[in-house]
Design an enzyme around this catalytic site. Structure first.
Site, PDB file in Angstrom:
ATOM      1  CB  SER A 231      38.308  39.329  36.408  1.00 31.26           C
ATOM      2  OG  SER A 231      39.223  39.990  35.553  1.00 31.26           O
ATOM      3  CG  ASP A 232      37.255  35.299  31.104  1.00 38.49           C
ATOM      4  OD1 ASP A 232      38.319  35.623  30.528  1.00 38.49           O
ATOM      5  OD2 ASP A 232      36.463  34.477  30.604  1.00 38.49           O
TER       6      ASP A 232
END
Ligand code: BGC
Length: 808
Positions: A231-232
């Site tokens: 994920s960011d």
């Protein structure tokens, strides 16, 4: 040292997975810290360390960390139109990764330049998917060939920053496939990045971190991707939906939405244990690729050489070669090495913006300012340097040499952490003027933090003194006592990107002591000191600039954006240069014999004075060797052979996609496939995609194409350098589809360096992936035959047209 046989890896991985219970498996699927993954000695998994990216290595610290080499920004690199340049970048970054002992570089950024307002465009290559995909492929191949993982980001549709954590990008399926997915498809198929980063935003209603259709079906399914999807940072907001949607790793950690909640979801039957195993399988495969599983990675021997002469030379060429000559009337450029006086004017000439803002920001060993670069190259006696108008609303952190530690006398400042009773917990010298305050760092538990320094001045001077970073502050210096509160920007990372700052102009003497105390403030933040000469007023600056211009043969005016415009976290609202810079250029151009404007900005700006000046050099954000690179380009020592990677509009609001502000949370990509030059048909921008004059003059002839049923495989043309300098030409091949509703698109290009009077045969391979059309009903690709090919030097300068028939 790891030691396994490739063929045995799946068995080794399955055995490792089998040795862990559910909770221990799940623990490995969330980061252990901001930029590290947990080790698990029981299965021989060692710690994985990551760093941003994309064009420099920051290391684990957000500010004040180790110095490392600052490359030119992504658009300046892309302006070379040269995959070999992307490979060189990979090589430099791999050395830095080894020196910093990190295993993963968080890049490349391959979102497209949709609207020129996008704050983060400087980090991404281009508005064109083919150019972006090809450069990303070179970058990834080069880093990974050296054992360093990459993370292609941000998957998907993270083209702007407004409401970036929640915005829902509404995009039709064909556009998703043909434009936004294409650079990812190219890099995944051609270079196989070992990880991909899921974006903050939503795509057609679903958060990118939970997007089963994009992650499971397209990326991992259709493209057969066996890497890791992370994920960011702080992007994951769900447990079950993200785990089932294909996300493999939540970043950062150790807190996060998975952990115990994911264990419970598995126990409740909402997530299959096999899904957890599959995420872990990918994580272990990823760790194996970088040598962190099974066993410890081999010790690395590289030493960082960000300021060694060969590195500096290389960075200078990388920057100068991508700079783009937009206008060059009467061959004003290149400047001659000897001649009359030259006035160098503008705030960017001193305070040169070498990089954009946000997570991509790194700490370079130095930045050569443009005024210094030009004085060095032309001789200080020939150059007069004049400050320009104000370009920022927030002062920047002091240069480390502008202040010294009051205790040790070394450059930088003293940072003292105290507890609630005022007892000193720790006091350190920091050889920077900004530090990070993070929970697990040495300042994390302090009740108050004091930054102190003494001013380094030759003589008494009016000086701007202040603080940066959110929080309550007490600032004191001789003649100055201020209590103030600076507010953080909203959202995750709000204390890190775009730190608020305030400065006060006061007369000071050499050695004057500055003290700034900030109380505990929850959350991560970057804090620092401001100390710089107090700038002149804008009116004074314009007066001094015109006076200097009158005395000179050439006035070089340096203008640009700053990290207030070109940054993560915020979009621009206008392409106008900040402050009174346009007025400054016009005032100088009105009196100077010749005016050359150097624009220190990555992405399009308005250039309303274009007809008043003699030459314009687009210098991008040139990295640490900025000033020397600009000097090399202006003098022609290195040809500024760049070609634009984004179309430049002439006015605000002009262009196919402009708005980046969502309506009720939704940002509709209403222009569909008409992004960038594809959406300008029938109208004239200020400069077309692909424009760039270089210092050569060219004749094109004898073009031929290899094509079948209207699909081109390659195009060939003879180009003759009819100028008097060796020059690099970039032959661009565009296709006009037979279907008149389909936009013209770039299908290939090739570069050639040719001596004066010589002819080169240039052959450009043409990519099939931009000569096809997605059929949303049948969910399949169909060929898109072309009516003709355009052989061009940018879409504004088409040299030859090749009709295609059914047969060719
Ligand atoms: C950015 C990413 C970056 C990450 C880690 C995020 O704010 O969007 O590009 O890699 O932070 O610093």
């Amino acid at each position: 040292m790891t030691g396994y046989d490739e063929g045995e890896l799946p068995i080794v991985i399955d055995k490792a997975i089998g040795a862990l219970d559910l909770a221990r498996k799940v623990r490995l699927l969330t980061g252990a810290a901001m930029f590290a993954l947990p080790a698990e000695p029981a299965i021989g998994l060692s710690e994985v360390r990551m760093s941003d990216g994309p064009t420099g290595l920051r290391g684990a610290e957000l500010a004040g960390g180790r110095k490392s080499c600052l490359l030119p920004n992504a658009t300046l690199l892309a302006q070379h139109w040269d995959v070999g340049v992307a490979e060189q970048v990979g090589e430099l970054l791999a050395d830095e990764a080894a020196a910093h002992d990190v295993h993963v570089v968080l890049g490349p950024t391959i979102n497209l330049h949709r609207s020129p307002l996008g704050g983060r465009l400087f980090e991404a290559f281009s508005e064109d998917p083919l150019l972006s995909g090809a450069l990303a492929t070179g970058y990834v191949r080069s880093l990974q060939a050296r054992g360093v993982a990459t993370s292609a980001k941000h998957f998907l549709a993270n083209e702007s920053e407004t409401e970036r954590f929640t915005v829902d990008c509404a995009i039709d399926e064909r556009t998703v496939r043909e434009l936004y997915l294409l650079p990812f498809e190219m890099v995944v198929t051609d270079a196989h990045p070992w990880s991909v980063m899921a974006a903050y935003n939503r795509v057609n209603g679903t958060p990118a971190t939970e997007h089963g259709e994009l992650i499971n079906d397209v990326l991992k399914g259709e493209w057969d991707y066996d890497g890791l999807v992370m994920s960011d940072w702080f992007a994951t907001n769900s447990t079950t939906a993200s785990a089932n949607g294909g996300l493999d790793l939540v970043m950062p950690g150790p807190e996060g939405p998975w952990g115990d909640a994911l264990v419970a979801a598995v126990e409740a039957g909402e997530v299959a244990e096999e899904t957890i195993d599959e995420h872990l399988r990918r994580l272990l495969r990823f760790a194996a690729r970088i040598g962190c599983f099974p066993g410890e990675p081999a010790p690395r021997t590289a030493s960082a050489t960000p300021d060694s002469p060969p590195t500096r030379q290389r960075l200078r060429r990388l920057a100068a070669g991508g700079m783009t000559v937009l206008v060059n009337r009467d061959e004003t450029l290149p400047l001659t090495a000897s001649g009359g006086p030259i006035a160098v004017i503008g705030r960017h000439a001193f305070d040169t913006v070498a990089q954009g803002g946000g997570s991509a920001q790194i700490r370079p060993p130095h930045v050569v300012g443009i005024a210094d670069g030009l004085s060095g190259a032309l001789g200080a006696e020939r150059v007069s340097v004049v400050d320009g108008v104000e370009v920022r609303t927030r002062p920047i952190a002091a240069l480390p040499d502008a202040v010294r530690d009051p205790e040790t006398g070394e450059s930088g400042m003293r940072v003292t952490a105290r507890d609630a009773s005022g007892q000193v917990l720790e006091s350190r010298h920091v050889d920077a003027t900004e530090v990070e305050v993070v929970e697990d760092g040495w300042l994390g538990s302090a009740a108050s933090i004091e930054l102190s320094a003494e001013l380094v001045l030759d003589a008494p001077a009016r000086t701007r003194i202040g603080v940066r970073g959110p929080g309550r502050w007490e600032l004191t210096a001789p003649g100055l006592r201020e209590e103030l509160e600076l507010h953080r920007s909203p959202g995750p990372g709000g204390g890190l990107h775009r730190p608020p700052a305030r400065g006060f102009d006061v007369e000071q003497s050499p050695g004057a002591r500055i003290n700034a105390v900030t109380r505990a403030d929850s959350g991560m933040r970057i804090i620092g000191l401001v100390a710089a000469p107090a700038p002149p007023s804008d009116d004074e600056a314009i007066r001094a600039a015109t006076a200097a211009a009158c005395e000179s043969e050439v006035a070089v005016v340096v203008v640009g954006f700053t990290q207030e415009q070109e940054t993560e976290g915020v979009d621009k609202t206008t392409l106008a240069l900040p402050g009174r810079q346009d007025e400054l250029v016009r005032a100088v151009a009105a009196v100077a014999e010749r005016t050359v404007v150097v624009v220190n900005a990555a992405t399009p700006a308005l250039i309303p004075w274009i007809d008043d000046v003699d030459a314009v050099l687009w210098a991008g954000l040139p990295g640490q060797e900025a000033g020397d690179a600009v000097a090399a380009a202006l003098l022609g020592e290195v040809e500024p052979a760049g070609r634009l990677v984004t179309t430049f509009p002439a006015a605000d609001g002009d262009g196919p996609a402009w708005n980046t502000t969502p309506t009720d949370g939704v940002l509709t990509y209403a222009e569909g496939g008409g992004v960038g030059y594809r959406g300008w048909a029938g109208r004239e921008p200020l400069f077309w995609f692909g424009h760039g004059l270089g210092y050569g003059t060219w004749r094109y002839e004898s073009a031929e194409a290899v094509a079948e049923h209207g699909i081109a495989r390659s195009a060939r043309v003879e180009v003759t350098n009819i100028g008097d300098r060796t020059s690099r030409e970039v032959v661009q091949v565009y296709a006009r589809p037979a279907d008149p509703d389909e936009p013209i698109r770039l299908i290939g290009w090739a570069g050639a360096r040719v001596e004066p009077g010589r002819t080169a045969t240039v052959e450009a391979p043409c990519d099939q992936r931009v000569q096809r059309r997605w059929d949303p009903e049948q969910r399949t690709w169909n060929p898109l035959p072309n009516a003709e090919l355009l052989i061009a030097r940018g879409l504004g300068d088409v040299r030859l047209t090749l009709p295609l028939t059914e047969e060719n």
